[in-house]
Design an enzyme around this catalytic site. Structure first.
Site, PDB file in Angstrom:
ATOM      1  N   ASN A  53      -4.338   9.443  10.727  1.00  0.00           N
ATOM      2  CA  ASN A  53      -3.787   8.163  11.173  1.00  0.00           C
ATOM      3  C   ASN A  53      -2.633   7.707  10.280  1.00  0.00           C
ATOM      4  O   ASN A  53      -1.630   7.166  10.763  1.00  0.00           O
ATOM      5  CB  ASN A  53      -4.881   7.094  11.203  1.00  0.00           C
ATOM      6  CG  ASN A  53      -5.901   7.342  12.286  1.00  0.00           C
ATOM      7  OD1 ASN A  53      -5.602   7.953  13.310  1.00  0.00           O
ATOM      8  ND2 ASN A  53      -7.128   6.891  12.074  1.00  0.00           N
ATOM      9  N   GLU A 101      -0.126  14.883   7.080  1.00  0.00           N
ATOM     10  CA  GLU A 101      -0.340  15.737   8.252  1.00  0.00           C
ATOM     11  C   GLU A 101       0.803  15.541   9.263  1.00  0.00           C
ATOM     12  O   GLU A 101       0.667  14.736  10.172  1.00  0.00           O
ATOM     13  CB  GLU A 101      -1.693  15.422   8.879  1.00  0.00           C
ATOM     14  CG  GLU A 101      -2.873  15.640   7.919  1.00  0.00           C
ATOM     15  CD  GLU A 101      -4.234  15.434   8.569  1.00  0.00           C
ATOM     16  OE1 GLU A 101      -4.354  15.549   9.818  1.00  0.00           O
ATOM     17  OE2 GLU A 101      -5.176  15.155   7.837  1.00  0.00           O
TER      18      GLU A 101
END
Length: 305
Positions: A8, A49
């Site tokens: 997130n 990420e």
């Protein structure tokens, strides 16, 4: 260890802007060291990420982020070594992301270890059933890259030393809702995520402690992977779960030892059966991993799923 990033938190351009600006990198290194020392952490784990491939989409980022990430890691490493601090990273198992986002050999010079997130190879987004973290490729999967064996060897081939490479394991399962409850094998059609768990409350995801409770108490059929290729799965009605059980964790630990890797990491500690409610004792997956990798004595956990 302090960790920053995650799925997130990796949405958007903030990490890209950080690595591509030398002044931002300098301020970041200074602030991290100040925070780590103030709060008594042993180091930092970077979990962006991912460089170039934001949330695994390689069209979102800029190819220059690949070198920018190396620059940040090099500057962090130089500052950390002077302070005796640890620097590590959680990195992608995806061939596409590895190729686009990581200068593997250069990064390996500066990280103390790099943990490959060898899980979430399949999930409800595929719209068909699949194993969350297969160790090897199986004939049902049309992508030969989506398994731990390929990912680990690909990282090694790119130049990271074995003792710096760590293999990730899931303490959870990916869940699916079957399109037809009579078609419930690997690679069968699904219509979306499985039902949310009582405690984790997320569609398509169950903690191991939720899985073992369901399988132990409800009308679930378990299909075990006797050859050690893909792990186990279970189904009941139109619900289907893929997960790593005690036997699968043991095989993966033996795989790690056979390759002389640096070790293993898990996601996440609070998802194992930490209360021992399912008949395997407390922390059956983590305990199995410790016993196999560290040679810790004691009663071995049984499969209670």
């Amino acid at each position: 260890m302090l960790a920053i990033g995650g799925w997130n938190d990796s949405l958007g351009s903030k990490y890209a802007r950080l690595v591509l600006d030398s002044q931002s990198r300098r301020r970041f290194v200074e602030s991290v060291i100040s925070f780590v020392e103030q709060h008594g952490f042993e180091g930092l784990d970077l979990a962006w990420e991912f460089p170039v491939c934001w949330q695994a989409n390689c069209d979102r980022g800029n190819p220059t982020e690949k070198d920018g990430f190396v620059a940040l890691v090099k500057e962090l490493s130089e500052a950390f070594k002077a302070k005796g601090l640890i620097l590590s990273a959680a990195v992608s198992p995806s061939k596409m992301v590895i190729d686009a986002g990581y200068n593997v050999f250069e990064l390996s010079l500066y990280f103390d270890w790099m943990a490959v997130m060898t899980y979430d190879f399949h999930g409800h987004w595929d719209m068909r059933t699949g194993q969350v973290a297969p160790l090897f490729h199986n004939g049902c999967d049309d992508n030969i890259y989506l398994n731990g064996n390929f990912s680990i060897h690909y990282w090694l081939e790119r130049g990271i030393p074995r003792n710096k490479l760590v293999m990730g394991m899931p303490m959870y399962g990916q869940t699916f809702t079957l399109a037809d409850r009579n078609h419930r094998s690997l690679n069968d059609k699904t219509v979306g995520p499985g039902k949310a768990g009582t405690f984790t409350r997320a569609d398509g995801f169950l903690a191991y402690y939720e899985i073992c409770e369901k399988v132990g108490n409800d009308d679930w059929k378990v299909v075990r992977d006797e050859e050690g290729v893909f792990g186990s799965y279970a189904y009941s009605g139109n619900q289907w779960i893929s997960y790593d059980d005690v036997r699968t964790i043991r095989r993966k630990a033996q795989f790690i030892k056979s390759l002389q890797l640096g070790g293993s990491m898990i996601w996440a500690l609070d998802l194992d059966d930490f209360r021992g409610l399912c008949g395997c004792g407390k922390h059956p997956l983590l305990r199995t991993l410790n016993q196999e990798l560290l040679g810790i004595s004691g009663q071995k956990a049984k499969d209670c799923t």
